[in-house]
Structures are given as C-alpha cells and as structure tokens.
Design an enzyme around this catalytic site. Structure first.
Site, mmCIF file in Angstrom:
data_model
loop_
_atom_site.group_PDB
_atom_site.id
_atom_site.type_symbol
_atom_site.label_atom_id
_atom_site.label_comp_id
_atom_site.label_asym_id
_atom_site.label_seq_id
_atom_site.Cartn_x
_atom_site.Cartn_y
_atom_site.Cartn_z
ATOM 1 N N GLU B 59 0.515 -1.156 0.053
ATOM 2 C CA GLU B 59 -0.454 0.119 0.178
ATOM 3 C C GLU B 59 0.798 1.329 -0.349
ATOM 4 O O GLU B 59 0.436 2.973 -0.358
ATOM 5 C CB GLU B 59 -1.233 -0.037 1.021
ATOM 6 C CG GLU B 59 -2.276 -0.956 1.077
ATOM 7 C CD GLU B 59 -2.486 -2.495 1.683
ATOM 8 O OE1 GLU B 59 -1.092 -2.468 1.913
ATOM 9 O OE2 GLU B 59 -2.465 -2.797 1.929
ATOM 10 N N PHE B 121 -11.899 -7.579 12.910
ATOM 11 C CA PHE B 121 -10.779 -7.785 12.575
ATOM 12 C C PHE B 121 -10.347 -6.649 11.761
ATOM 13 O O PHE B 121 -11.430 -6.061 11.092
ATOM 14 C CB PHE B 121 -11.069 -9.127 11.627
ATOM 15 C CG PHE B 121 -9.908 -9.883 10.512
ATOM 16 C CD1 PHE B 121 -8.715 -9.984 11.131
ATOM 17 C CD2 PHE B 121 -10.276 -9.575 9.585
ATOM 18 C CE1 PHE B 121 -7.822 -10.418 10.088
ATOM 19 C CE2 PHE B 121 -8.849 -10.156 8.649
ATOM 20 C CZ PHE B 121 -8.169 -10.144 9.216
ATOM 21 N N GLN B 122 -8.760 -6.469 11.555
ATOM 22 C CA GLN B 122 -8.780 -5.364 10.667
ATOM 23 C C GLN B 122 -9.300 -3.605 10.674
ATOM 24 O O GLN B 122 -9.540 -3.165 10.016
ATOM 25 C CB GLN B 122 -8.246 -5.938 8.845
ATOM 26 C CG GLN B 122 -7.983 -6.373 8.844
ATOM 27 C CD GLN B 122 -7.900 -6.871 7.596
ATOM 28 O OE1 GLN B 122 -8.577 -6.504 6.176
ATOM 29 N NE2 GLN B 122 -7.066 -7.565 7.008
ATOM 30 N N LYS B 171 -17.944 0.059 5.472
ATOM 31 C CA LYS B 171 -18.248 -1.636 3.968
ATOM 32 C C LYS B 171 -19.329 -1.342 3.586
ATOM 33 O O LYS B 171 -20.190 -1.512 2.981
ATOM 34 C CB LYS B 171 -18.049 -2.956 4.747
ATOM 35 C CG LYS B 171 -18.499 -4.109 3.299
ATOM 36 C CD LYS B 171 -17.594 -5.010 3.912
ATOM 37 C CE LYS B 171 -17.012 -6.675 2.954
ATOM 38 N NZ LYS B 171 -16.930 -7.662 3.187
ATOM 39 N N MET B 494 24.650 8.319 2.649
ATOM 40 C CA MET B 494 24.641 9.719 3.459
ATOM 41 C C MET B 494 24.675 9.476 4.731
ATOM 42 O O MET B 494 24.936 10.430 5.029
ATOM 43 C CB MET B 494 22.893 10.549 3.023
ATOM 44 C CG MET B 494 22.861 11.566 3.646
ATOM 45 S SD MET B 494 24.097 12.921 2.612
ATOM 46 C CE MET B 494 23.098 13.400 1.014
#
Lengths: 172, 598
Positions: B59, B121-122, B171, B494
């Site tokens: 993502e 969940f999630q 949802k 760096m």
C-alpha cells in the site's frame, strides 16, 4: 489578559468551526503536534441549527508563536474564522468554577464569609460541605480557590474560559 | 456504470456511487490493493471500464505511485486500500505527500459502522491515525454524505496548498444504496484559500526589486504546483530583470537548468554560487519555497543583510522560520504575473549596472566549480557516481526522448539533483520534505502509467531500492518499462558520509551487507538486468537501458568512498561550506550544536 513575561503573552483565541466529528481533535492535535501550550479550552455549538461550534483556547507564547498558532488554525479545513480576542481589542473573558469545600466549625463559617465577599453562589450544601458556584475572570476564581484550600478538603471543577469581544465586533 | 443515471432514480449501491463521483472528478487511474473491507469497491470496479486499476504490491507504493502520477500530470492522484493494515501501510506515503504538497485522495476501507470501536478484525482508527498525516480526512457514516464527501475531498486536495485527503469508507456504506449528488459550484463552506495576491503587497515587492542591487530569486515547489504557466512566467521575470535564480530541491525544472541565470540548487548540498548569493544578496525574492532547514542552514546567519519578499499560498509558512519584510499570500503563478506586469508598467527593473556588477561577483563564485569531480579515465577505472548521473543526463538528452526522473533518498538523490539538468517542470519527482527511502520506484511507476511513451528513470541507491523492490512485480504485470538506475556503493551512502564527517568514521550499521544480485533480481521479476563495473561499461549500459522496451535494473558499481559536496554542515551558515576533500574548507566546522541537528 496580556501578561508579559520574558517576551511571552497570553492569548485568548476564539475559533469558529464546523460542528463535526473530529474537529476538536484536529485543534488539540495541532497544539500537541507542534508543541504549543493550551492553558484552557472550551467548546460548544453556537448556531441555532448547531452547525457550528465555537472553541476558545487560552494559550501563551511569543508574538511570533501566537501568530503561527493562528495561521496554523486558519489552514484547518473545517475552520471558518480565527480571532485573537486579546490582540483585536477589548474583550470579556469569563470562567465558571464549582468549588466543593468540606469543613466544619469555624472553617465552615469562614468559607461562607469568603464566598459572600466573592459573591459566590451556594449550589449545594450538607452539614459538612458546600459547593460554591463562582463566575468571573480566571484570576478571580484562582484567588477564591487559594482562600478556600486551607479551610478544608477542596475539590475543584472549572469550565475553562469563554470569551467574546466587547462592543459591536463579532466573529460570526 | 450509471453515468447516465438521473438524480431521481433508485439509488445505486455506495460503491457504485463512489465510482461515479470519482469519474466525475476526472479519475482515470486508481492505484490500490484489495482487502475485505473494500471488496464492494473492487466488485464495482470489475463491472466497469472507465477507471483503470493498477494493482501494487504494497500500500505504501500505491500512495507513492499516485504521487508520481499527480506530479507528472498536475492531476489529483487516487489511491484505494483496505482497512487496518492497508490504511496503516499507506501512512508513510500520505505524510510524504503532505510534506511535499502533492494532491491525492486516498480511499480507505473501514469495518462496518456498527463494528467501529469494537476492535473488529482489520479495524484501525484510520481517521485518528491519519489526522496529522493528511491535509484533511473524512469518515463517511451516512450514505447521503458519500457523494458530497468525495467531491469535497477532491476540492480540498487540489485547492490552495495541495495535499493528501483520506476518505474512510465503512463497508456497510459501500453496500447500502446511496444517493448521488453532483458537485456544487459554490466554494467550500469554510475552506477558501486566497489565491489572488494583494495589490499593495505586490507594489511593496516591486519597490524593493526596483532598488535592489544584489537581488536573488529563490524559488520552490510552489511554482511547480502552480502549473507550467508559472514556470514560464518565472522564465519571463528572470529574462526581464536579469535577476539570478536558485531553486530548491522541489523547485528544480521551474527555470531551465541551461538558463544562464540559473545558479543551481541551493542549501545543504547546493552550489557554492547559489549559497553565497543567498548570503550576500540585498533583496531575496522567495516564491513558493518555505525556508526549510536544509535550505537555510544556521538561521541566525541566514542571509543577514537582505530585505526578504516571501510569496506563499500557505499563510502559516510566512514568518514561520524566517521573518520577512514583504509577505505576499497567493498562488505563485498569479503572483509572478502580477510582479511581472507591475515591473513592466512601472519600468521597475533593477539598475542594469548594479546587476552587471552582481553577476561579476557571482561569476567569481562560479569559478570555484563547486560541483566539479574527477573521473579517472584509465580503462577499468571505478565509476564516480557524479559521472554516472552526468552521462545518464547527456545520453538521455541525446536520445531525444521525453525523460522523467524520480529518485530514492540519499547521496544518489543529491547527485541527481546536482548533475541532471532539468529543463521543464513536472519532470523531476523526489521525496523532499519527508525524505522517504523507497519513494522512487513506485513514483516512477505512477509516472509511467501517466506517460506510457516517456522514458522514466528511477535514479536509486542499492539500499533505498530494496525498500519497495516488490514493485518490480507491478512493472512486469502492466508492462511498465521503468528504468531503475542504481548507483551502487554498497553503503547507505548519506549515513556513511555523516558517520565519516561527524562520527569519527565509525560506520555503524551503514554497510549494505548481503546485497542481492540485481541482474538476477530483475530477471526473476521478468525484467532486464544490466551491470556496469568500470567506466568502460557505463555508456554502453546506459544506451542499452534507454533502448530497452522493458523494465530494467541497471546496477552501476560506483566509488564507495565518494561524498556529496559541496556541503553546508549542520549548524553552519551559507558562507561556511565544505567544498570537498581536496579543497580548502571554507572555514567550516561542525559545532556541538550542529551535531544535534539532523
């Protein structure tokens, strides 16, 4: 409210915001995320249809920091208006305190005398306790609480500052 | 799709209404990754052809790809991720877009409204987590708000100072019928950024410019965000007045690198002439830059004797870091136009003789050739990283192809900024504010989706590239011929450089141990791998890479000990630069106070 200590000033900032979920979190998050102080904060809906709320924040900082706070508030999307009441002209700032004092005998009488001098209202009483209601500038409530503390067990609940400009100026 | 559907008809499912609103907002591509909470959206996507979906492998990459898409096209990028881990993985990209002012709308799935707050969940508190990571965010709790919120999100993302906006979509809202509403023509009820500059402030600025003897234009990403017209106006202003111009990292391309008035990038790794001119100017004209700490160096010694004009779309940038004399609030393009018109109508060009004398001074600084490096040309010589970027620049230019450059973060990023000449805006994408390693490959992917025929090159380091290397799979799936040009010094360069200069050469954890074979890695992802290990191979590899019509990883072995110069050490001023190991230190040293800074 314009105490000046080492270049800092106290600012009373009123913010008109959309009355929507999360808007208070945005304002508070801005202060904590950028390391600004909050001395006091009040919020309630103010429009007839409850669509907008007014947040009043008392904060402190140098002039540059106060300006930065206002600019940062101004860029939050649901904010309609930011006003620095302490810089824009005379204003009225008031706070409400509920002060419970648990005391007996002479202490109890003294609490009542002081409350009278401050024009505090008694809103609850038992044989052993009073709850005083006091409205005024924060300093007045501070002074009242300082006098009450030695007289017994005290419990304090304060509303935080609500403020509005004097005269015809508005931020609506 | 229900594009032809009228208002009054039976409402479609939330997911369909969402897609209709996206289409109305001009969305052609979504970068995303499916999951439980967004299945209704994926189902709706499956049943239409108007919006293309690019399936990323992580993502974070979806957000960077949308950034690359947005920066190369000027449109709002669009991202779609699921709830919980989908949303939290996107956070780095969101902050990256926030810091660099990139317009995005990121749709996140959420558990159904009745489960919010139950540790489902999630489930994650996405609006809570992303509140400081976005310009604004929404949780849609009522179906009737859905279409309005989508329209509003795009307005907020693109207006004023652009930025990322999250819409959190439970949802059940995606499944239940929702009414569609058209976008309104009225401005937002509270968010109305000022774009037109105040005429009085323009006049004050023009008065300063007219009397300037050593003026400098210091311009940034605000000009890029204001569209290509703004860059054209900058060119006109420079030509009209003869004022030297330096760009920030974000502003590269706003003035062509080949313009003789261009002083190169300024700041920590900017050119000697740019930084000395900033230090010595008498009038500084900042347009669309924000006095970042990489630019200013030590603040109390920053351009001590100049009057400062600061044009910015964001009022909170003005007087935030540096107190200025003439602030101008507004859009960079409109401000440039107003300045130019006023200078012309008042004949307020600065004094020619003074400007000529100022250029003589600047030319003497230029003679230090602060970007110079020595590439040994004996056969088999190790490649200097600066040389690799220079050759990449020359050979891509000779190819005549439209070329877009993205980078990861580190030494290679600075060498790309210093040695690749950008002639046009929107052709350079780098993570400036947040400094996100792993930015370049997904960003290049987004650019290539927007510009399928262009040459898109991610100038990378071997450490950064591994942070989003999984996107090689996305390149293969969509046949995106992105070129990954790795300056491989086997160090987090760096970090190694700072350890050398500030921490007694104790190279703690900065060596890239156990690197993959990048050639085989490219092949395993259905791409083409190439390698150059000495200066003899370099041009051939670059040319083959440019010619190749598939995704390429070119692994360029470069000098491990090379540092980025010039350098203003942390806590030093513009006139205290390190010019290089073999040159005099311009009275630069790192103080204890400087050590604390990053």
């Amino acid at each position: 409210m314009s105490d000046v200590t080492n270049g800092q000033r106290i600012a009373t900032i009123s913010v008109l915001v959309d009355n929507e979920a999360g808007v208070l979190a945005r304002v508070i998050g801005l202060f904590s995320g950028r390391g600004y102080n909050i001395d006091s904060l009040t919020v309630a809906p103010v429009d007839a249809d409850l669509s907008r709320s007014r947040i009043t924040v008392v904060t402190r900082g140098t002039n540059a920091v106060i300006e930065q706070i206002k600019a940062q508030l101004g860029r939050l999307v649901p904010i309609h208006k930011v006003a620095d009441l302490s810089a824009d002209g005379p204003h009225v700032a008031r706070e409400l305190g509920l002060i419970k004092v648990i005391a007996r005998g002479e202490q109890r009488v003294e609490a009542l005398r002081i409350a009278d001098a401050f024009r505090a209202k008694i809103v609850d009483t038992t044989i052993e306790s009073f709850v005083f209601e006091l409205t005024g500038a924060s300093e007045k409530i501070d002074a009242f609480i300082d006098l009450m503390r030695p007289l017994g067990t005290t419990e304090i609940s304060r509303s935080g500052v609500a403020a509005i400009a004097r005269g015809t100026r508005t931020i609506i | 799709m229900n594009a032809e559907m009228n208002h009054a008809e039976t409402p479609a499912a939330g997911a369909q209404v969402l897609l209709r609103a996206l289409k109305e907002q001009g969305v052609e591509v979504i970068f995303g990754y499916p999951g439980g909470a967004v299945l209704p959206i994926y189902d709706a996507l499956f049943q239409q052809n108007a919006i293309r979906h690019i399936l990323v492998r992580h993502e974070q990459a979806a957000v960077h790809a949308a950034e690359g898409y947005a920066r190369s096209t000027g449109k709002v990028g669009c991202v779609l991720v699921t709830s919980g881990p989908g949303a939290t993985n996107a956070v780095t990209g969101l902050v990256d877009a926030l810091m660099d002012s990139i317009p995005l709308v990121c749709l996140t799935g959420q558990v159904p409204t009745h489960l919010i707050g139950n540790d489902a969940f999630q489930e994650a508190d996405t609006v809570g987590i992303t509140r400081p990571a976005t310009k604004h965010n929404y949780l849609v709790k009522r179906s009737e708000d859905l279409a309005r919120v989508v329209h509003e999100a795009f307005y907020v993302a693109r207006s004023g100072r652009p930025g990322p906006v999250v819409i959190d979509l439970p949802k059940d809202i995606l499944i239940k019928p929702a009414p569609y509403v058209e976008p309104t023509r009225e401005p937002h009820r509270s968010y109305r950024p000022q774009t037109e500059p105040d005429a009085g402030q323009i006049d004050k600025a023009v008065a300063l410019i007219k009397n300037a003897r050593r003026p400098i234009l210091y311009t940034g990403g605000g000009i890029i965000n204001a569209g290509p017209e703004a860059s054209a106006l900058l060119r006109e202003l420079v030509a009209e007045t003869g004022i030297p111009c330096t760009n920030t990292l974000m502003g590269l391309g706003s003035l062509p690198a080949s313009d003789p008035h261009f002083l190169g990038m300024l700041g920590m790794h900017g050119t000697y002439e740019a930084n000395m001119a900033m230090h010595g100017c008498d009038v500084m004209i900042n347009i669309g830059a924000r006095f970042d700490d990489r630019v200013t160096g030590r603040l109390d010694a920053f351009s001590p004797n100049s009057k400062k004009i600061h044009a910015d779309i964001d009022a909170s940038n003005i007087n935030k870091v540096v107190t200025v004399d003439v602030p101008i609030l507004g859009d960079a393009g409109k401000i440039l136009r107003a300045l130019l018109e006023r200078i012309r109508s008042l004949n307020a060009q600065p004094d020619r003789a003074a400007i000529t004398a100022w250029w003589r001074q600047i030319d003497s600084w230029r003679e230090k050739r602060s970007l110079a490096f020595v590439q040994p040309d004996a056969p088999g010589s190790i490649i200097k990283p600066q040389h690799a970027v220079r050759r990449l620049f020359e050979l891509t230019r000779q190819s005549g192809r439209e070329t877009f450059i993205t980078t990861e973060v580190g030494q290679h990023q600075m060498w790309a900024a210093q040695h690749f000449g950008f002639e046009r805006p929107n052709h350079w994408m780098t993570s400036g504010g947040l400094g996100t390693m792993g930015y370049g490959l997904p960003a290049a992917m987004g650019v290539q989706v927007a510009k399928p025929d262009a040459l898109v090159i991610d100038i990378a380091g071997e450490a950064s590239i591994l942070m989003n290397i999984q996107e090689m799979g996305t390149l293969a799936q969509y046949r995106l011929p992105v070129k990954v040009f790795i300056l491989n010094n086997q160090y987090m360069g760096m970090v190694r450089q700072w350890q050398e200069l500030l921490h007694g050469s104790r190279y703690s954890e900065s060596y890239s141990e156990a690197l993959p074979d990048f050639v085989k890695l490219a092949e395993s992802f259905h791409g083409v791998g190439m390698r150059a290990t000495s200066v003899d191979d370099l041009d051939r590899v670059i040319l083959e890479m440019i010619k190749c019509d598939r995704a390429v990883i070119a692994d360029i072995a470069v000098d491990q000990g090379e540092n980025v110069y010039p350098m203003i050490p942390s806590g030093a001023a513009h006139n205290e630069m390190l010019l290089g190991p073999d040159k005099n230190r311009d009275n630069a040293e790192v103080t204890n106070a400087g050590m604390v800074l990053v």
